[in-house]
Design a protein around this motif. Structure first.
Motif, PDB file in Angstrom:
ATOM      1  N   MET A  51       0.834  -1.207   0.000  1.00 14.73           N
ATOM      2  CA  MET A  51       0.000   0.000   0.000  1.00 14.73           C
ATOM      3  C   MET A  51       0.869   1.257   0.000  1.00 14.73           C
ATOM      4  N   GLU A  52       1.980   1.213   0.707  1.00 16.52           N
ATOM      5  CA  GLU A  52       2.885   2.360   0.756  1.00 16.52           C
ATOM      6  C   GLU A  52       3.493   2.610  -0.628  1.00 16.52           C
ATOM      7  N   LEU A  53       3.898   1.535  -1.288  1.00 20.94           N
ATOM      8  CA  LEU A  53       4.431   1.671  -2.644  1.00 20.94           C
ATOM      9  C   LEU A  53       3.352   2.159  -3.619  1.00 20.94           C
ATOM     10  N   SER A  54       2.159   1.636  -3.426  1.00 20.94           N
ATOM     11  CA  SER A  54       1.044   2.015  -4.301  1.00 20.94           C
ATOM     12  C   SER A  54       0.748   3.507  -4.230  1.00 20.94           C
ATOM     13  N   SER A  55       0.799   4.050  -3.022  1.00 24.37           N
ATOM     14  CA  SER A  55       0.513   5.477  -2.854  1.00 24.37           C
ATOM     15  C   SER A  55       1.574   6.347  -3.539  1.00 24.37           C
ATOM     16  N   ILE A  93       4.928  -9.433  -9.889  1.00 24.15           N
ATOM     17  CA  ILE A  93       4.450 -10.582 -10.670  1.00 24.15           C
ATOM     18  C   ILE A  93       4.655 -11.866  -9.874  1.00 24.15           C
ATOM     19  N   GLU A  94       5.818 -11.973  -9.252  1.00 28.32           N
ATOM     20  CA  GLU A  94       6.133 -13.169  -8.445  1.00 28.32           C
ATOM     21  C   GLU A  94       5.151 -13.312  -7.283  1.00 28.32           C
ATOM     22  N   ILE A  95       4.843 -12.200  -6.630  1.00 25.76           N
ATOM     23  CA  ILE A  95       3.899 -12.246  -5.498  1.00 25.76           C
ATOM     24  C   ILE A  95       2.515 -12.671  -5.982  1.00 25.76           C
ATOM     25  N   LEU A  96       2.059 -12.085  -7.099  1.00 27.41           N
ATOM     26  CA  LEU A  96       0.731 -12.417  -7.618  1.00 27.41           C
ATOM     27  C   LEU A  96       0.625 -13.883  -8.031  1.00 27.41           C
ATOM     28  N   MET A  97       1.697 -14.414  -8.617  1.00 27.53           N
ATOM     29  CA  MET A  97       1.661 -15.778  -9.125  1.00 27.53           C
ATOM     30  C   MET A  97       2.096 -16.803  -8.092  1.00 27.53           C
ATOM     31  N   ARG A  98       2.281 -16.379  -6.856  1.00 26.61           N
ATOM     32  CA  ARG A  98       2.720 -17.283  -5.805  1.00 26.61           C
ATOM     33  C   ARG A  98       1.870 -18.553  -5.709  1.00 26.61           C
ATOM     34  N   PRO A  99       0.526 -18.471  -5.831  1.00 28.32           N
ATOM     35  CA  PRO A  99      -0.282 -19.705  -5.733  1.00 28.32           C
ATOM     36  C   PRO A  99       0.050 -20.744  -6.797  1.00 28.32           C
ATOM     37  N   THR A 100       0.599 -20.322  -7.938  1.00 22.27           N
ATOM     38  CA  THR A 100       0.906 -21.275  -9.007  1.00 22.27           C
ATOM     39  C   THR A 100       2.324 -21.813  -8.914  1.00 22.27           C
ATOM     40  N   ASN A 106      -1.032 -26.084   2.294  1.00 28.16           N
ATOM     41  CA  ASN A 106      -1.406 -25.080   3.299  1.00 28.16           C
ATOM     42  C   ASN A 106      -0.651 -23.764   3.126  1.00 28.16           C
ATOM     43  N   THR A 107      -0.493 -23.356   1.907  1.00 21.95           N
ATOM     44  CA  THR A 107       0.184 -22.083   1.669  1.00 21.95           C
ATOM     45  C   THR A 107      -0.738 -20.929   2.029  1.00 21.95           C
ATOM     46  N   PRO A 108      -0.190 -19.834   2.558  1.00 18.73           N
ATOM     47  CA  PRO A 108      -1.015 -18.678   2.920  1.00 18.73           C
ATOM     48  C   PRO A 108      -1.747 -18.119   1.699  1.00 18.73           C
ATOM     49  N   THR A 109      -3.009 -17.764   1.876  1.00 15.55           N
ATOM     50  CA  THR A 109      -3.793 -17.216   0.765  1.00 15.55           C
ATOM     51  C   THR A 109      -3.660 -15.694   0.736  1.00 15.55           C
ATOM     52  N   MET A 110      -3.758 -15.161  -0.464  1.00 20.12           N
ATOM     53  CA  MET A 110      -3.696 -13.715  -0.647  1.00 20.12           C
ATOM     54  C   MET A 110      -5.098 -13.135  -0.517  1.00 20.12           C
ATOM     55  N   ILE A 115      -4.365  -8.503  -3.713  1.00 17.84           N
ATOM     56  CA  ILE A 115      -4.324  -8.757  -5.156  1.00 17.84           C
ATOM     57  C   ILE A 115      -4.682  -7.489  -5.917  1.00 17.84           C
ATOM     58  N   LYS A 116      -5.713  -6.815  -5.437  1.00 21.81           N
ATOM     59  CA  LYS A 116      -6.197  -5.600  -6.106  1.00 21.81           C
ATOM     60  C   LYS A 116      -5.110  -4.529  -6.126  1.00 21.81           C
ATOM     61  N   ASP A 117      -4.421  -4.349  -5.006  1.00 20.11           N
ATOM     62  CA  ASP A 117      -3.372  -3.330  -4.929  1.00 20.11           C
ATOM     63  C   ASP A 117      -2.169  -3.690  -5.798  1.00 20.11           C
ATOM     64  N   CYS A 118      -1.828  -4.973  -5.838  1.00 15.38           N
ATOM     65  CA  CYS A 118      -0.710  -5.404  -6.697  1.00 15.38           C
ATOM     66  C   CYS A 118      -1.037  -5.144  -8.172  1.00 15.38           C
ATOM     67  N   LEU A 119      -2.248  -5.448  -8.563  1.00 15.97           N
ATOM     68  CA  LEU A 119      -2.664  -5.215  -9.950  1.00 15.97           C
ATOM     69  C   LEU A 119      -2.665  -3.731 -10.288  1.00 15.97           C
ATOM     70  N   SER A 120      -3.116  -2.919  -9.350  1.00 15.42           N
ATOM     71  CA  SER A 120      -3.147  -1.471  -9.578  1.00 15.42           C
ATOM     72  C   SER A 120      -1.742  -0.905  -9.752  1.00 15.42           C
ATOM     73  N   VAL A 121      -0.795  -1.408  -8.957  1.00 12.33           N
ATOM     74  CA  VAL A 121       0.596  -0.951  -9.074  1.00 12.33           C
ATOM     75  C   VAL A 121       1.151  -1.295 -10.453  1.00 12.33           C
ATOM     76  N   LEU A 122       0.898  -2.526 -10.899  1.00 12.52           N
ATOM     77  CA  LEU A 122       1.389  -2.937 -12.216  1.00 12.52           C
ATOM     78  C   LEU A 122       0.758  -2.106 -13.328  1.00 12.52           C
ATOM     79  N   TYR A 123      -0.525  -1.795 -13.182  1.00 11.48           N
ATOM     80  CA  TYR A 123      -1.193  -0.983 -14.204  1.00 11.48           C
ATOM     81  C   TYR A 123      -0.621   0.432 -14.230  1.00 11.48           C
TER      82      TYR A 123
END
Length: 602
Positions: A51-55, A93-100, A106-110, A115-123
């Protein structure tokens, strides 16, 4: 690479260099994010860093969009440039694709918000930093993963926006069949999401613009398509869409659903407002959020806009914006339908559009939405306005293009008429003692337009009222002309002659002072189709062109642009040849002896 280098640099040294270069602490934040985002880490703890990076990046993106800058520059978006320089794009990209990337159960879910903030940063990076969009487009695995994210309604908007941006720069069209579970994905979309998905589809089903050199002339492309045995990616994608159960039916419902309109039409936004803020991402986000909340509150889909009244955002957006919201949806849907109508599966698409009553539905919307009366002071779209920045302008043009594609060389063109108008055509054939065309006889009366007037008649009515310098005239003429194309039909021509079309065209060519080559060419072509082999049309021509001055003006318009008028000239020559062989017809002989145009051409 830069991220790995910064990981090896002592934090104190990195912070010291940060102060001098004014990196706003971005390398340090990325370093912390990298350390905290290993496969088994608690992803909720990294959200605050994201969120800090996004701002830091979002304000640059907003500034870039609202100030209508054309090219990304490091000096304008230093934070975004620094973010990309130190590996931020790859890390996200690595963070977003972590589930794959892990097979652990039992991996932690995002969270959806992460997810929304990561996508917004990339956009934001795509908007502000040159080359980021192309690098994302090259990641086939990432693009496919983005499509799977669209099944999550909470992040649909951000995902769709990023995908659209990525696909627009790809050299190769993506294959829709390769998207995991495409059918179920599309069927899971609500109507608003489906309309926005059409923005993505428009890139995947249209043939790419290959340029204007000699190798890519229309003739060369046509020859190449005929010789090609393998369908293109765009054609394969069209087939994939048609095979999705219920897809075309849902598009027809979207295109024809009604919109609740406020009584005070003057509250709507004018063209000049749109040019300045339509592309603002925040505005569109607000509009889309309205749609998402509508969908969440409505347990079942409906064909009307009843859910608008229950939306908690109804007081935050004026009614005019809700109307524009719907118009923007319809533009995308009509474009997809138009492309499908021009593809190899045209007959299949025609059958489906007829079955789901697209044309009667559009006819019911014509006066209330498509060509509704504009308030006093409304700015017209004139010929010298090259931009199509208003959704209403885009909507009208896309509607006219759809009509053109729908009726061009296809027997379903008679669906543009009402039952009463079909009876009128039959009477014209009967009175002229001519056999009725099979296409007219085969038209299913249950699928034609309701009421007294069909779409074609309504279109001619607004065409006659359109300001002479409006570029809509070009598209209107093309749409009407497509109804006449193919084997000449005497009844079709007389039907349009009765509605004063020939006189209106002659007024535009001779008396209106129209200077647009595009509009004049469209009127020459339409006049040619209207007069071809029709002695009644030549008789009407003679009644309108009553003076030598008018006739000379008509000839001047033709001679001054023979390329534009060549279809009309050919029509006159061919008609003259036929009439000269019909000397036993008293009516033909009478008109032939009086008509200035035929005498001059002879």
């Amino acid at each position: 690479m830069y991220l790995m280098c910064s990981m090896q640099v002592p934090v104190a040294l990195l912070e010291e260099r940060d102060k001098r270069a004014q990196w706003q602490g971005i390398p340090v934040l990325l370093r912390r994010l990298h350390k905290s985002s290993h496969p088994n880490s608690d992803l909720s703890k990294i959200h605050s860093i994201v969120m800090e990076l996004s701002s830091l990046l979002s304000m640059e993106a907003i500034s870039f969009v609202t100030e209508e800058r054309k090219m990304p520059q490091e000096s304008i978006s230093p934070n975004t440039y620094t973010f990309d320089l130190f590996g931020g794009v790859d890390l996200f990209i690595e963070i977003l694709m972590r589930p794959t990337l892990t097979i652990q159960q039992n991996t932690p879910t995002m969270s959806d918000d992460l997810i929304k903030d990561c996508l917004s940063v990339l956009y934001n990076c795509c908007i502000c930093t040159e080359g980021v969009t192309k690098s994302l487009a090259a990641r086939e695995d990432f693009v496919m993963y983005l499509f799977t994210l669209m099944s999550n309604k909470k992040v649909f908007l951000q995902t769709a926006t990023l995908i659209e941006d990525i696909l627009s720069v790809r050299k190769e069209i993506i294959q829709l069949e390769e998207i995991p579970n495409l059918d179920s994905l599309v069927q899971s979309f609500n109507q608003q999401q489906l309309a926005n998905f059409c923005r993505i589809l428009s890139v995947t089903i249209s043939e790419p613009d290959v340029g204007v050199d000699d190798k890519h002339t229309l003739l060369a492309r046509s020859t190449q398509q005929k010789n090609s045995t393998c369908p293109s990616h765009a054609e394969n994608n069209q087939v994939a869409l048609l095979n999705i159960p219920g897809f075309i039916e849902r598009l027809c419902k979207l295109a024809t659903r009604k919109v609740t309109e406020a009584a005070d039409a003057s509250a709507r936004l004018e063209l000049e407002d749109w040019h300045s803020w339509l592309d603002n991402a925040l505005v569109l986000d607000t509009l889309m959020q309205l749609a998402i909340e509508e969908a969440e509150q409505s347990s079942t889909e409906s064909s009307d806009e009843s859910s608008l009244s229950s939306s908690p955002l109804r007081h935050r957006l004026p009614q005019s914006m809700k109307i524009v919201h719907e118009i923007m949806y319809k533009v995308e849907v009509l474009y997809v339908l138009c492309v499908l109508l021009m593809g190899r599966q045209r007959n299949q698409v025609h059958r489906m559009l007829a079955e789901f009553k697209l044309i009667p539905g559009l006819n019911n919307l014509f006066d209330k939405l498509i060509w509704r009366k504009q308030p006093f002071g409304h700015i017209l779209h004139r010929q010298n306005q090259s931009c199509d920045c208003s959704p209403e302008i885009s909507f009208k043009i896309q509607f006219l293009r759809l009509l053109q594609s729908f009726s061009d060389h296809h027997e379903n063109k008679y669906l543009l008429l009402s039952g009463q108008e079909l009876n009128e055509l039959s009477d014209i054939y009967l009175n002229a003692n001519i056999f009725e065309m099979e296409a007219l006889n085969n038209t299913d009366r249950n699928l034609v337009c309701d009421g007294k007037k069909g779409l074609l008649t309504r279109l001619i009515s607004v065409m006659k009222k359109e300001p002479i310098d409006s570029s809509f005239r070009f598209w209107q003429a093309r749409a009407v002309e497509s109804f006449l194309r193919g084997t000449p039909s005497y009844a079709d021509q007389v039907f349009l002659l009765r509605r004063g079309l020939l006189e209106h065209i002659l007024y535009c060519i001779i008396d209106s002072g129209c200077k647009s080559h595009d509009v004049l060419q469209s009127y020459f072509d339409l006049l040619g189709e209207l007069m071809k082999f029709n002695i009644d049309a030549f008789k009407r021509f003679n009644k309108y062109v009553t003076t030598e001055e008018k006739f000379q003006m008509f000839l001047t318009q033709i001679n001054s642009s023979l390329v534009d008028s060549n279809m009309l000239v050919r029509c006159i020559v061919l008609s003259l040849d036929r009439f000269e062989n019909e000397t036993n017809d008293v009516k033909v002989v009478e008109v032939f002896s009086e008509c200035r145009l035929l005498s001059y051409m002879a």
